[in-house]
Scaffold this motif. Structure first.
Motif, PDB file in Angstrom:
ATOM      1  N   ALA A  16     -55.299  44.464 -21.720  1.00  0.00           N
ATOM      2  CA  ALA A  16     -54.889  44.084 -20.530  1.00  0.00           C
ATOM      3  C   ALA A  16     -54.090  45.138 -19.750  1.00  0.00           C
ATOM      4  N   LEU A  17     -53.698  46.133 -20.485  1.00  0.00           N
ATOM      5  CA  LEU A  17     -52.935  47.109 -20.151  1.00  0.00           C
ATOM      6  C   LEU A  17     -53.645  47.887 -18.949  1.00  0.00           C
ATOM      7  N   THR A  18     -54.775  47.916 -18.956  1.00  0.00           N
ATOM      8  CA  THR A  18     -55.731  48.694 -17.952  1.00  0.00           C
ATOM      9  C   THR A  18     -57.164  47.979 -17.592  1.00  0.00           C
ATOM     10  N   ALA A  19     -56.749  46.701 -17.175  1.00  0.00           N
ATOM     11  CA  ALA A  19     -57.877  45.630 -17.070  1.00  0.00           C
ATOM     12  C   ALA A  19     -58.794  46.210 -15.861  1.00  0.00           C
ATOM     13  N   LYS A  20     -58.985  47.295 -15.529  1.00  0.00           N
ATOM     14  CA  LYS A  20     -59.830  47.654 -14.496  1.00  0.00           C
ATOM     15  C   LYS A  20     -61.328  48.179 -14.863  1.00  0.00           C
ATOM     16  N   PRO A  21     -62.250  47.869 -14.270  1.00  0.00           N
ATOM     17  CA  PRO A  21     -63.705  48.417 -14.774  1.00  0.00           C
ATOM     18  C   PRO A  21     -63.491  50.036 -14.695  1.00  0.00           C
ATOM     19  N   LYS A  22     -64.131  50.485 -15.783  1.00  0.00           N
ATOM     20  CA  LYS A  22     -63.949  51.890 -15.703  1.00  0.00           C
ATOM     21  C   LYS A  22     -65.076  52.845 -16.402  1.00  0.00           C
ATOM     22  N   THR A  23     -65.132  54.060 -16.112  1.00  0.00           N
ATOM     23  CA  THR A  23     -65.940  55.000 -16.428  1.00  0.00           C
ATOM     24  C   THR A  23     -65.121  55.662 -17.592  1.00  0.00           C
ATOM     25  N   LEU A  24     -65.640  55.843 -18.699  1.00  0.00           N
ATOM     26  CA  LEU A  24     -64.911  56.613 -20.096  1.00  0.00           C
ATOM     27  C   LEU A  24     -65.576  57.553 -20.705  1.00  0.00           C
ATOM     28  N   ALA A  25     -64.934  58.645 -20.553  1.00  0.00           N
ATOM     29  CA  ALA A  25     -65.338  59.921 -21.555  1.00  0.00           C
ATOM     30  C   ALA A  25     -64.811  59.656 -23.043  1.00  0.00           C
ATOM     31  N   ILE A  26     -65.814  59.756 -23.864  1.00  0.00           N
ATOM     32  CA  ILE A  26     -65.302  59.369 -25.443  1.00  0.00           C
ATOM     33  C   ILE A  26     -65.604  61.054 -26.109  1.00  0.00           C
ATOM     34  N   GLY A  27     -64.606  61.038 -26.900  1.00  0.00           N
ATOM     35  CA  GLY A  27     -64.596  62.132 -27.744  1.00  0.00           C
ATOM     36  C   GLY A  27     -63.145  62.684 -28.215  1.00  0.00           C
ATOM     37  N   HIS A  28     -63.427  63.596 -29.466  1.00  0.00           N
ATOM     38  CA  HIS A  28     -62.119  64.137 -29.976  1.00  0.00           C
ATOM     39  C   HIS A  28     -61.563  65.140 -28.983  1.00  0.00           C
ATOM     40  N   PHE A  29     -62.228  65.871 -28.504  1.00  0.00           N
ATOM     41  CA  PHE A  29     -61.942  67.079 -27.433  1.00  0.00           C
ATOM     42  C   PHE A  29     -60.906  68.011 -28.107  1.00  0.00           C
ATOM     43  N   ASP A  30     -61.025  68.439 -29.206  1.00  0.00           N
ATOM     44  CA  ASP A  30     -60.121  69.376 -29.428  1.00  0.00           C
ATOM     45  C   ASP A  30     -60.322  70.818 -28.899  1.00  0.00           C
ATOM     46  N   GLY A  31     -59.439  71.295 -28.218  1.00  0.00           N
ATOM     47  CA  GLY A  31     -59.700  72.582 -27.620  1.00  0.00           C
ATOM     48  C   GLY A  31     -59.949  72.311 -25.960  1.00  0.00           C
TER      49      GLY A  31
END
Length: 318
Positions: A16-31
């Protein structure tokens, strides 16, 4: 930008902290290298076009560290705070930091979608072509595509290529281990950098006319190959050219327990002790060596400083 720490299983109060519809980029993203930036930009552009919230999900600590496969991954190209700062620059509105522990490592791909993505109201997920998720990395981008139907649209971003090679964290680590910071910079889109605090050292540099700032890294960074580098140092809002040595100081010590990092700032005066500085690696000058006398060492440091000054002057013109 909101930064939200998540612990699996995701409870309703977390979601519920960010209960808005969203686009999500997912990854560890080191660097947060150019390939990662490409994935994130795709997600942020998709979010803007669809009127959705632009979010990023990363995992901490590194999964390989938790699963006992750490090897080189005990150190990061971008420790968490620095990674989040780069996410901010890329336009993220929300960053989820998922605590990667053994319980989360055992989550199936299906449960990741049902118990993590859907409660967070993810409408579009953006991942790289080599993204894996779920227990033992069983989930692939195509798995996410299938599990997301019909309400989560999945975008799979092609590899980001440079000079015929796929840009990757592994390639950057290899370049740094070989003393090729120029290559790392090309892959990252900016110089590789290490942040640290200036601490008291042996004080020997000042006695021979080349005072150095001894740097204690703020986090477990990937440290480049031992040797002498031309670097830029950011301190007090200024960017100062410098020559830096990573090594064990063989002229004065038979063996130090671990390499130390010390920089001689060119055309600079002032007290640096206890200050936070950022070192940007520009060019490798030479390997560390043992000198037969202090005079030989002084002559070499003078030569290194002159070479670094020339290299950095040319670099800053570009």
């Amino acid at each position: 930008m909101e930064i939200i720490s998540l612990q699996y299983p995701i409870v309703s109060s977390q979601a519920a902290l960010t209960a808005k519809p969203k686009t999500l980029a997912i990854g560890h993203f080191d660097g947060v290298h150019r390939g990662h930036q490409n994935v994130i930009r795709h997600a942020m552009e998709t979010a803007r076009a669809a009127g959705l919230q632009g979010a990023i999900m990363t995992f901490h600590p590194h999964p390989k560290e938790v699963l006992g496969q750490s090897g080189q991954y005990t150190a990061s190209l971008t420790p968490l705070d620095e990674k989040v700062e780069r996410f901010r620059k890329l336009g993220a509105q929300v960053v989820y930091i998922v605590n990667f522990d053994l319980e989360f490592a055992s989550v199936t791909p299906a449960d990741f979608v049902e118990q993590v993505l859907r409660p967070l109201q993810v409408k579009k997920a953006t991942v790289g072509f080599d993204f894996t998720f779920g227990a033992k990395g069983a989930g692939k981008p195509e798995t996410l595509w299938a599990l997301g139907e019909p309400d989560i649209e999945v975008e799979i971003v092609d590899p980001f290529m440079q000079d015929g090679d796929k840009v990757s964290s592994t390639l950057i680590r290899e370049a740094l281990s070989e003393g090729r910071p120029e290559v790392a910079e090309q892959l990252l889109g900016e110089p590789y950098q290490v942040r640290g605090v200036v601490i008291h050292g042996e004080g020997r540099g000042r006695t021979i006319g080349f005072p150095t700032a001894n740097i204690k890294q703020e986090a477990a960074y990937v440290i480049p190959r031992q040797g002498v580098y031309a670097v830029m140092v950011q301190v007090d809002g200024k960017r100062v050219p410098a020559v830096l040595n990573i090594g064990v100081k063989p002229t004065f010590h038979e063996k130090l327990p671990e390499p130390v990092m010390e920089a001689h700032l060119l055309d600079f005066s002032g007290d640096l002790y206890d200050k936070s500085i950022t070192v940007q690696f520009i060019s490798f000058l030479r390997s560390e060596k043992k000198f037969g006398s202090i005079d030989e060492l002084i002559a070499q440091i003078k030569s290194d400083a002159e070479q670094a000054s020339s290299v950095l002057a040319a670099y800053n013109k570009n």
